[in-house]
Design a protein around this motif. Sequence first.
Motif, short mmCIF file in Angstrom:
data_model
loop_
_atom_site.label_atom_id
_atom_site.label_comp_id
_atom_site.label_asym_id
_atom_site.label_seq_id
_atom_site.Cartn_x
_atom_site.Cartn_y
_atom_site.Cartn_z
N MET A 1 0.76 -1.26 0.20
CA MET A 1 -0.19 0.31 0.12
C MET A 1 0.86 0.85 0.32
SD MET A 1 -2.94 -0.89 0.05
CE MET A 1 -3.82 -2.39 0.58
N THR B 1 1.13 5.34 0.95
CA THR B 1 -0.14 5.50 1.41
C THR B 1 0.75 7.06 2.06
OG1 THR B 1 0.57 3.91 2.95
CG2 THR B 1 -0.43 5.60 4.30
N LEU C 1 -5.31 4.42 7.24
CA LEU C 1 -5.50 3.48 6.41
C LEU C 1 -4.73 2.03 6.60
CD1 LEU C 1 -3.37 3.42 4.14
CD2 LEU C 1 -3.75 5.35 3.33
N GLU C 2 -3.67 2.21 6.86
CA GLU C 2 -3.01 1.45 7.94
C GLU C 2 -3.41 0.54 9.05
OE1 GLU C 2 1.65 3.17 7.60
OE2 GLU C 2 0.39 4.50 8.36
N SER D 1 -6.09 -1.42 7.15
CA SER D 1 -6.07 -2.48 5.92
C SER D 1 -6.03 -3.57 7.01
CB SER D 1 -4.75 -2.02 5.26
OG SER D 1 -5.36 -0.92 4.05
N THR D 2 -4.50 -3.45 7.77
CA THR D 2 -4.37 -5.01 8.62
C THR D 2 -5.23 -5.63 9.56
OG1 THR D 2 -1.75 -3.65 8.71
CG2 THR D 2 -3.07 -5.66 10.05
N VAL E 1 0.07 -6.71 4.76
CA VAL E 1 0.03 -5.91 3.79
C VAL E 1 1.25 -5.18 4.53
CG1 VAL E 1 -1.39 -3.60 4.07
CG2 VAL E 1 -2.56 -5.88 4.44
N ASN F 1 -3.26 3.13 -2.10
CA ASN F 1 -4.69 3.78 -1.67
C ASN F 1 -4.74 5.02 -1.08
OD1 ASN F 1 -5.94 3.04 0.40
ND2 ASN F 1 -5.48 1.07 0.98
N SER G 1 -7.20 2.58 -5.04
CA SER G 1 -8.11 2.98 -4.30
C SER G 1 -9.87 3.34 -5.74
CB SER G 1 -8.59 3.23 -3.14
OG SER G 1 -9.77 3.76 -2.90
N THR H 1 -8.88 7.76 2.12
CA THR H 1 -8.79 6.77 2.91
C THR H 1 -8.02 7.14 4.32
OG1 THR H 1 -6.20 7.36 1.27
CG2 THR H 1 -7.54 5.83 0.52
N ILE I 1 -11.20 3.18 1.39
CA ILE I 1 -9.39 2.00 2.09
C ILE I 1 -10.01 0.88 1.03
CG2 ILE I 1 -8.57 1.26 4.15
CD1 ILE I 1 -8.48 3.82 5.45
N VAL J 1 -8.26 -2.31 -1.11
CA VAL J 1 -7.75 -3.49 -0.11
C VAL J 1 -8.86 -5.09 -0.94
CG1 VAL J 1 -7.67 -5.65 1.99
CG2 VAL J 1 -7.33 -3.03 2.05
#
Length: 239
Positions: free
Chosen positions: A1, A3, A10-11, A14-15, A26, A69, A99, A182, A205, A209
């Motif tokens: 991703m 960023t 988003l981190e 996403s995880t 990710v 993302n 995205s 995002t 987001i 993914v």
Amino acid sequence: MLTPSSNTVLEPISTQIVAGLPEVSVHFGRFKVTEIALSDQALKQFDDTEILRAAELLAHAKVDVIAWNGTSASWLGFDRDERLCERITSSTGIAACTSVLAFREIFERTRVTRIGLVTPYTDDVQAKIIANWKSAGIICSAERHSGLRDNFSFAEVSEHTIAEMIGSVEKAGCEAVAIVCTNMRGAPLAQLLEAKLGIPVYDSIATAVWKSLALARADPRRVKGWGSLFQDARLSAQP
């Protein structure tokens, strides 16, 4: 991703989305983005040079997909993300997605043409998004935005406020909701609000993914609890 540097949402999200898929991890690369505006200074943040440098560093981790993302192509034009994906794959040999391009694909595959647009952005950025998406056949029949430009501040918009914005565009009339940013906490709301409102709620987001999983040949339908995006049969296989 890939960023934005000032992004804090988003981190972790996403995880969390892929937490139930033990074979999926990710990884993130940042480049400088601190404000969203139409000034020359703000637009220069999305110069491909910096993005490609971050992508090349991610490629060292031998990832299967590199995703932008972020949502800048919403106001800069879909062609910007198309060229970016081509350049990332050309320079790294790795499949790429974004995205915004994922949003367009989702609406094409579900045949949605009238969306409710929810963002934290300013009036002029919102107007550019509406015009750009219209050119792709996506009509923003209802919209709400927060009037913010500091990218960090987008994460401070509460889930309660986001839910109210989504409910407002649904009442105004739309076939689906698009949360375009995002750095907003919209993804965790999708499943609950879909059940309440009866229409799909797609978050930026989550779209990144979803497309990344598909390109990596990891079945998105294995993602549970994050809304219809991951369960809709029309979106469960690569076209």
